[in-house]
Scaffold this motif. Structure first.
Motif, PDB file in Angstrom:
ATOM      1  N   UNK A  55       0.834  -1.215   0.000  1.00  0.00           N
ATOM      2  CA  UNK A  55       0.000   0.000   0.000  1.00  0.00           C
ATOM      3  C   UNK A  55       0.863   1.257   0.000  1.00  0.00           C
TER       4      UNK A  55
ATOM      5  N   UNK B 277     -16.174   8.549 -10.440  1.00  0.00           N
ATOM      6  CA  UNK B 277     -14.826   7.996 -10.622  1.00  0.00           C
ATOM      7  C   UNK B 277     -13.935   8.452  -9.470  1.00  0.00           C
ATOM      8  N   UNK B 278     -14.058   9.733  -9.115  1.00  0.00           N
ATOM      9  CA  UNK B 278     -13.214  10.263  -8.041  1.00  0.00           C
ATOM     10  C   UNK B 278     -13.416   9.457  -6.768  1.00  0.00           C
TER      11      UNK B 278
ATOM     12  N   UNK C 288     -11.900   6.075  -6.933  1.00  0.00           N
ATOM     13  CA  UNK C 288     -10.437   6.093  -6.805  1.00  0.00           C
ATOM     14  C   UNK C 288     -10.000   6.348  -5.362  1.00  0.00           C
ATOM     15  N   UNK C 289     -10.962   6.622  -4.486  1.00  0.00           N
ATOM     16  CA  UNK C 289     -10.585   6.789  -3.083  1.00  0.00           C
ATOM     17  C   UNK C 289     -10.592   5.447  -2.341  1.00  0.00           C
TER      18      UNK C 289
ATOM     19  N   UNK D 272      -8.775   2.980  -1.934  1.00  0.00           N
ATOM     20  CA  UNK D 272      -7.421   2.476  -2.153  1.00  0.00           C
ATOM     21  C   UNK D 272      -7.320   0.962  -1.990  1.00  0.00           C
TER      22      UNK D 272
ATOM     23  N   UNK E 246      -6.111  10.991 -13.687  1.00  0.00           N
ATOM     24  CA  UNK E 246      -7.421  10.511 -14.162  1.00  0.00           C
ATOM     25  C   UNK E 246      -8.363  11.702 -14.284  1.00  0.00           C
ATOM     26  N   UNK E 247      -8.333  12.560 -13.264  1.00  0.00           N
ATOM     27  CA  UNK E 247      -9.236  13.713 -13.286  1.00  0.00           C
ATOM     28  C   UNK E 247      -9.031  14.538 -14.551  1.00  0.00           C
TER      29      UNK E 247
ATOM     30  N   UNK F  80      -4.954   9.932  -9.118  1.00  0.00           N
ATOM     31  CA  UNK F  80      -6.273  10.584  -9.150  1.00  0.00           C
ATOM     32  C   UNK F  80      -6.200  11.871  -9.960  1.00  0.00           C
TER      33      UNK F  80
ATOM     34  N   UNK G 228      -1.647   7.311  -4.854  1.00  0.00           N
ATOM     35  CA  UNK G 228      -3.022   7.473  -5.328  1.00  0.00           C
ATOM     36  C   UNK G 228      -3.339   8.927  -5.657  1.00  0.00           C
TER      37      UNK G 228
ATOM     38  N   UNK H 242     -10.365  12.861 -17.580  1.00  0.00           N
ATOM     39  CA  UNK H 242     -11.834  12.900 -17.672  1.00  0.00           C
ATOM     40  C   UNK H 242     -12.336  14.289 -18.071  1.00  0.00           C
TER      41      UNK H 242
ATOM     42  N   UNK I 162      -8.136   5.824 -18.736  1.00  0.00           N
ATOM     43  CA  UNK I 162      -6.908   5.360 -18.080  1.00  0.00           C
ATOM     44  C   UNK I 162      -5.725   5.390 -19.048  1.00  0.00           C
TER      45      UNK I 162
ATOM     46  N   UNK J 261     -11.844   0.509 -11.308  1.00  0.00           N
ATOM     47  CA  UNK J 261     -12.337   1.809 -10.846  1.00  0.00           C
ATOM     48  C   UNK J 261     -13.653   2.147 -11.546  1.00  0.00           C
TER      49      UNK J 261
END
Lengths: 438, 438
Positions: free
Chosen positions: A109, B121-122, B125-126, B128, A121-122, A118, A114, A125, A323, B322
């Protein structure tokens, strides 16, 4: 709940309204299982509809399994509501939660940023126009260019973006590759363990063999020859290539975990040693980014690349476009390279501390095999148990193991450090020792 | 640029350092194409390295195509830098930008609420922990449960989440389905137009036939029988089912565009009419959400579902985890249902105004075919041109058409309203009329 009929509706559809009315009563169990449906006559009088309309509705309900006809008696509600809705709710055969998991294929982890992903990805999008259309069958053009640069820089692989095919995982790529190999009849895998690979070839009618260098297709993972991370030395790679060329065999090089070659510089890929001929190169990001990001790619040699282009348009892209866009920018900004370095450090570190944990608990002369790559080591245990019972016993104690081999009084297991936190190594090894002895 | 040797490095790897040193000089064209490499002797003296080390480096460079040996003369730099890096830069055969596109498979930019999807999506993506592991081969459990509820509610399809398989597009699902149909030899498609489907079956050795109801496998799209959206009436659906059952044929029901049935209530699916036996149901979200979201699903009948479960573990999931998590919550919150209603209104509206645009330009008696579903109509043009030249001519004028059929003095084209803005219908039709006449 009263049936509101839309009388303007063509009779052809009135039966559907009746159908839905009863369907809902049944699913909400207001008409419980076993209860008798009103007779056709009675129902048609009540609803002021022709008997045929009601009959059509009932026939449809019967066809869908909501009601069942009993001779000389009429229609009865089935147990469909109970059968289909309620049981599906609790998830079947859920994996037990392990206290210590030495067999996980997950990643650490700590290994993935992340927040960073994120962000990419944002912004992907936000490219509305691109997302409104289907993706390129071969994979997004800019990602393929970026990959071409990346593997030239990092794996000495010289290819143009035209020779790269992107897909949602290795299997999606094999689904494109296998049909291009019509004249090949058999394929060789290093071990029977990579069933995800052999299954696809079997599905296309290939005969599966193992460690057979005279096979038409030779599938190898040079950076992951054994579960404990042995890599194929240059000398053997050259041998393999010469033999394959002399026989006209195709080599499929799955470069799985080449990024995790710690103890030396990465060995040249078969693809580059072969000068890009007679070898298909497979790369994936599952171990490097997130297992849940399904983006892999293959580099085709010229002849297969030409064959592929004839059919390319008929294979829709499987990887998520968003992605792909995110990954492209992620790589361009240098994050894949730094992520690789970070992971390499992290896993080398963890493997080292796992090794010392093993030595501390099992003694400095514990029979351990460890390779130049990967995230695992092989440990041979002196134990009265056979493998099956040891693994079962451990499982019940919350310890998950991966079996490798066994012999008289000995069981060899694979210990993966990839997803287990380092602070668990000592207690996990201690537990393993107890279980192997008592 | 000077070569810094890491002398601590095992000699085995010194050659790689030399290799990389020259590789980079060549790729950066500091050693331009055609220039002679220093002789082995000279190079080994300069670098204070054994001749063998240099030779290994040179051999590797040659193997990778950076340099080439000329007899009695030495090694020369190839044109690899030029060949491999620069040309790949400009994108090949890029589709021209069309002024009016009647053939686009994209969706209307008004149709999708990106803001909403980005939010889902956001939050996906949280999660984890979920993203750190591989997805369930069959598809995320919660999404399958949600889909089971959704299709029960909207398509009267009764199935448990265990019978649903998720994949990145229809083709990924056919890759799982085809190997389960080993004893089936031939498949029938309604028309030759769905090549993405027939290709997969061909790849698995099926014989492809058309409109052949005696085929082992019958692939149908009941809500999309013709490009102009004719749907299969209940009566014909029941006929088809009875015939298939009598012959033990399997029906694959691709429910493509059933959401766009405007003029009447959606007709019961073959799957529900068959009571879930002998029919595989295929659903996709490409048209409903975004073409770039690669999530489709299939519902397997009991026998195939059992067969699948034996192999399920060997097929990795292809759809993005995701996006699966996001879609699941998106559906649960009712957005798919409202999105469907919005699209249905939008496309019904657009199709209506396209029709009136056609009537206005081509006259009220223009020969138009229009169905109960879909986003297209078929228009027959009186024209001196044959189809090929008309389509070419239009293309050069920035108008993209989809060909349907032609006969003496007539060409029938398909006009799709899905991605073209409504205000373009009149000018686009006007341009089409001009082109068809002059």
């Amino acid at each position: 709940m009263k049936l509101q009929l839309d009388r303007k509706n063509k009779t052809e559809h009135l039966y559907l309204e009746v159908y839905h009315y009863y369907k809902n009563l049944i699913l909400e169990q207001k008409l419980p299982s076993g209860s008798k449906m009103p007779s056709l006559r009675k129902c048609s009088q009540e609803l002021k509809l022709s008997r045929t309309t009601i009959e059509n509705a009932y026939l449809q309900l019967a066809a869908d399994g909501y009601i069942i006809a009993k001779a000389q008696s009429g229609y009865y509600v089935t147990d469909i509501a109970a059968r289909h809705i309620l049981p599906a709710r609790e998830k079947p055969d859920k994996e037990p939660e392990y206290l210590y998991d030495f067999a996980s294929s997950g990643v650490d982890r700590e290994s993935f940023r992340f927040d960073l992903w994120r962000r990419y990805i944002k912004s992907a999008l936000r490219q509305d126009d691109r997302l409104l259309s289907y993706g390129e069958p071969q994979g997004e053009w800019d990602l393929r260019c970026t990959l071409a640069d990346y593997i030239r820089e990092h794996r000495n692989i010289l290819c143009s973006a035209d020779d790269i095919v992107i897909g949602a995982g290795i299997q999606s790529l094999l689904h494109i590759l296998c049909p291009l190999l019509k004249e090949k009849k058999n394929v060789s895998f290093p071990t029977p363990s990579f069933i995800q690979g052999s299954t696809i070839f079997e599905d296309y009618g290939f005969r599966i063999t193992y460690r057979n260098k005279n096979s038409d297709v030779i599938y190898v993972s040079p950076a992951h020859m054994t579960k404990w991370g042995e890599i194929m030395p240059v000398s053997r790679r050259l041998e393999l290539l010469h033999h394959a060329f002399s026989r006209g065999s195709l080599i499929i090089e799955d470069d799985f975990e080449n990024e995790f070659v710690y103890l030396q510089k990465p060995t040249p890929s078969l693809f580059s040693l072969a000068g890009g001929k007679g070898v298909v190169y497979l790369g994936t990001f599952s171990r490097l980014l997130l297992p849940s990001i399904r983006i892999s790619f293959m580099v085709l040699p010229p002849d297969l690349s030409a064959l592929y282009r004839q059919k390319a348009a008929w294979y829709n892209q499987t990887a998520s476009k968003a992605e792909q866009i995110a990954l492209c920018q992620f790589i361009r900004d240098g994050h894949l390279a730094s992520q690789t370095r970070r992971l390499k450090r992290l896993y080398a570190q963890k493997l080292k501390s796992l090794l010392s944990a093993v030595r501390e608990i099992f003694g400095s002369d514990a029979p351990v095999q460890i390779g130049a790559a990967g995230t695992s080591l092989a440990l041979t245990l002196q134990t009265p148990h056979n493998a099956a019972s040891l693994i079962e016993k451990s499982k019940s104690e919350g310890l998950r193991l991966q079996f490798l081999k066994e012999s008289e009084g000995e069981v060899t297991v694979i210990l993966s450090c990839s997803s287990m936190p380092a602070e668990d190594f000592i207690p996990a090894c201690r537990l393993l020792k107890e279980l192997s002895q008592i």
